[in-house]
Scaffold this active site. Structure first.
Site, PDB file in Angstrom:
ATOM      1  N   HIS A 218      16.746 -40.214   2.831  1.00 32.42           N
ATOM      2  CA  HIS A 218      15.534 -40.572   2.086  1.00 32.42           C
ATOM      3  C   HIS A 218      14.927 -39.433   1.286  1.00 32.42           C
ATOM      4  O   HIS A 218      13.925 -39.619   0.602  1.00 32.42           O
ATOM      5  CB  HIS A 218      14.464 -41.126   3.032  1.00 32.42           C
ATOM      6  CG  HIS A 218      13.792 -40.044   3.826  1.00 32.42           C
ATOM      7  ND1 HIS A 218      14.318 -39.550   4.981  1.00 32.42           N
ATOM      8  CD2 HIS A 218      12.662 -39.341   3.587  1.00 32.42           C
ATOM      9  CE1 HIS A 218      13.535 -38.593   5.434  1.00 32.42           C
ATOM     10  NE2 HIS A 218      12.525 -38.440   4.610  1.00 32.42           N
TER      11      HIS A 218
HETATM   12  C1  UD1 Z   1       7.528 -38.954   3.789  1.00 35.08           C
HETATM   13  C2  UD1 Z   1       7.405 -37.447   3.942  1.00 35.08           C
HETATM   14  C3  UD1 Z   1       8.687 -36.877   4.495  1.00 35.08           C
HETATM   15  C4  UD1 Z   1       9.138 -37.602   5.733  1.00 35.08           C
HETATM   16  C5  UD1 Z   1       9.218 -39.092   5.440  1.00 35.08           C
HETATM   17  C6  UD1 Z   1       9.678 -39.890   6.643  1.00 35.08           C
HETATM   18  C7  UD1 Z   1       5.939 -36.381   2.247  1.00 35.08           C
HETATM   19  C8  UD1 Z   1       5.931 -35.497   1.071  1.00 35.08           C
HETATM   20  N1  UD1 Z   1       7.155 -36.774   2.670  1.00 35.08           N
HETATM   21  O1  UD1 Z   1       8.460 -39.223   2.769  1.00 35.08           O
HETATM   22  O2  UD1 Z   1       8.482 -35.507   4.812  1.00 35.08           O
HETATM   23  O3  UD1 Z   1      10.392 -37.122   6.178  1.00 35.08           O
HETATM   24  O4  UD1 Z   1       7.935 -39.542   5.006  1.00 35.08           O
HETATM   25  O5  UD1 Z   1       9.653 -41.255   6.440  1.00 35.08           O
HETATM   26  O6  UD1 Z   1       4.901 -36.701   2.793  1.00 35.08           O
HETATM   27  N2  UD1 Z   1       6.865 -46.836   1.265  1.00 35.08           N
HETATM   28  C9  UD1 Z   1       6.910 -48.138   1.698  1.00 35.08           C
HETATM   29  N3  UD1 Z   1       6.415 -48.419   2.919  1.00 35.08           N
HETATM   30  C10 UD1 Z   1       5.865 -47.454   3.716  1.00 35.08           C
HETATM   31  C11 UD1 Z   1       5.826 -46.142   3.241  1.00 35.08           C
HETATM   32  C12 UD1 Z   1       6.341 -45.850   2.025  1.00 35.08           C
HETATM   33  O7  UD1 Z   1       7.386 -49.031   1.015  1.00 35.08           O
HETATM   34  O8  UD1 Z   1       5.409 -47.747   4.813  1.00 35.08           O
HETATM   35  C13 UD1 Z   1       7.395 -46.506  -0.069  1.00 35.08           C
HETATM   36  C14 UD1 Z   1       6.303 -45.993  -0.971  1.00 35.08           C
HETATM   37  O9  UD1 Z   1       5.911 -47.004  -1.828  1.00 35.08           O
HETATM   38  C15 UD1 Z   1       6.928 -44.841  -1.720  1.00 35.08           C
HETATM   39  C16 UD1 Z   1       8.165 -44.499  -0.920  1.00 35.08           C
HETATM   40  O10 UD1 Z   1       8.325 -45.450   0.106  1.00 35.08           O
HETATM   41  O11 UD1 Z   1       7.318 -45.230  -2.998  1.00 35.08           O
HETATM   42  C17 UD1 Z   1       8.058 -43.127  -0.355  1.00 35.08           C
HETATM   43  O12 UD1 Z   1       6.937 -42.999   0.540  1.00 35.08           O
HETATM   44  P1  UD1 Z   1       6.135 -41.622   0.636  1.00 35.08           P
HETATM   45  O13 UD1 Z   1       5.057 -41.738   1.637  1.00 35.08           O
HETATM   46  O14 UD1 Z   1       5.791 -41.145  -0.714  1.00 35.08           O
HETATM   47  O15 UD1 Z   1       7.161 -40.531   1.154  1.00 35.08           O
HETATM   48  P2  UD1 Z   1       8.473 -40.634   2.038  1.00 35.08           P
HETATM   49  O16 UD1 Z   1       9.659 -40.627   1.150  1.00 35.08           O
HETATM   50  O17 UD1 Z   1       8.355 -41.721   3.054  1.00 35.08           O
END
Ligand code: UD1
Length: 395
Positions: A218
């Site tokens: 991811h």
């Molecule tokens: C985040 C953390 C990362 C961690 C990871 C574990 C930061 C910078 N990164 O990355 O260190 O290893 O979490 O999961 O904080 N999304 C959903 N549902 C959710 C959460 C997110 O659909 O419950 C989607 C969001 O719309 C977004 C993408 O997933 O576009 C990424 O989510 P985001 O919270 O930005 O960071 P992660 O890649 O999850």
């Protein structure tokens, strides 16, 4: 010593935070001189990334959810700051505790620093030395602002000292993620049950009964660029000819696959794709996997503690002990290198390794001890000042 319980605000925002906060909340709750307030920023909001973890890890329901949701790294950080400041200003905690390196960690650390609230950072000092990772920025700034820095491995202490942090603020306590893992292993779900539920047709699960590998991907550096992700998916498909793969997919990865229409690359392969799994299911799969392919920080540590060979699809790691002592190997994200490393494990068996120092399930207790001592010392040093000013007033 103060007779009022001290209020500790604990911040969580994203999946890896939940695993880290669980044993700390337990250790703090065992002492009657602390009260805690669990604040969820809402960075991760899907049930699969969220509520299941609270149930599996037996974390108390958050006292507050800031519901920031998704956004760019900057927008998420700013939203958490705007929503957290009034909460902390209206009821000021004695200490704010943050874990890990996600955007919520940084945002909360900034608010604490601006309000003059003492800050403790669990998992301090880790460095990938790669400023293109949002997590590396979060780590550096959080550590710079922290009053108590709890490290998981000695390299963390060395990094902090090199950056000029005074040694008396740094405590090598071990790894709270391993506290969680050791406390949960008995309840981890056997892989067989999970596999047959994920694959009712039994097309892949039947083969997986003879051995499978577990995959998580991811990191923005691996999944945000469709071309790079396509290369990784092709590598997974190729490896799956020799061993079935179980791949619980992060929403970030799924979104890129859907938008760039890459789903076909896994069709007709033995890659079993699933939604994000609960902690107890993921742990059960990891424990029984022949090997793991990942770009996650936590998974590198969990596989080291389990003694399962881990191939990390990154150019660097902030967790060098998993390489030096554990079962982890850095292989980079080049598809051919990943295929070659997987073949090597299948032919020659993977790396074993040993359990690093203080990854013994007791890190959270050490953290609670240190926080108690720190807050006691603050009260002790502030008392003479108050007494002095009272005496001065009388005169
Ligand atoms: C985040 C953390 C990362 C961690 C990871 C574990 C930061 C910078 N990164 O990355 O260190 O290893 O979490 O999961 O904080 N999304 C959903 N549902 C959710 C959460 C997110 O659909 O419950 C989607 C969001 O719309 C977004 C993408 O997933 O576009 C990424 O989510 P985001 O919270 O930005 O960071 P992660 O890649 O999850």
């Amino acid at each position: 010593m103060s007779s009022q319980p001290r209020l500790i605000d604990c911040i969580v925002g994203a999946r890896p935070n939940f695993v880290k906060i669980a044993p700390i909340m337990k250790a703090l709750a065992l002492r009657n001189n602390f009260s805690t307030r669990l604040i969820h920023t809402g960075q991760h909001y899907d049930v699969a990334m969220n509520e299941v973890f609270f149930a599996d890890l037996r974390i108390p329901k958050p006292d507050l959810n800031l519901e920031v949701g998704s956004g760019t790294s900057t927008a998420q950080t700013a939203q958490v700051m705007l929503k957290l400041e009034p909460v902390m200003a209206s009821r000021r905690p004695d200490l704010l505790l943050v874990v890990g390196d996600v955007n919520s960690t940084l945002a909360a650390a900034l608010v604490a620093a601006k309000l003059g609230v003492p800050l403790a950072h669990v998992e301090a000092g880790l460095r990938s030395n790669d400023l293109t990772m949002p997590e590396e920025i979060n780590r550096i700034v959080t550590d710079r602002l922290s009053n108590l820095l709890f490290t998981t491995e000695r390299a963390g202490n060395e990094n902090l000292i090199e950056e000029g942090v005074s040694p008396e603020k740094i405590f090598f306590v071990g790894n709270v993620m391993i506290d969680s893992m050791l406390a949960s292993l008995e309840r981890a779900e056997p892989a067989g049950g999970t596999l047959s539920e994920l694959d009712p047709s039994n097309a892949i699960a039947a083969d997986a009964a003879n051995g499978f590998a577990f995959v998580t991907l991811h990191r923005p550096s691996n999944v945000d660029d469709p071309e790079k992700l396509a290369g990784l998916l092709k590598a997974l498909s190729a490896i799956s000819r020799d061993i079935p793969l179980v791949f619980p997919m992060h929403p970030r990865t799924k979104a890129v696959i859907q938008n760039a229409e890459l789903g076909g690359l896994l069709q007709d392969s033995r890659v079993l794709v699933s939604p994000p799994l609960s902690y107890l299911r993921a742990l059960g799969l990891m424990r029984e996997a022949k090997f793991v392919i990942t770009d996650s920080g936590g998974v590198q540590e969990e596989t080291t503690a389990l003694g399962v060979p881990c191939l990390t699809a990154r150019e660097n790691t902030e967790r060098p002990i998993t390489i030096d002592e554990g079962s982890n190997t850095l292989i980079g994200a080049c598809p051919d290198a990943i295929i070659a490393a997987a073949n090597d494990i299948l032919c020659n068996g993977g790396k074993g390794g040993r359990i690093p120092a203080l990854w013994d399930g007791k890190a959270s207790e050490r953290i609670a001890d240190r926080i108690e001592a720190y807050l006691d010392a603050r009260v002790a040093t502030s008392r003479p000042l108050k007494e002095f000013s009272a005496a001065g007033n009388e005169a």
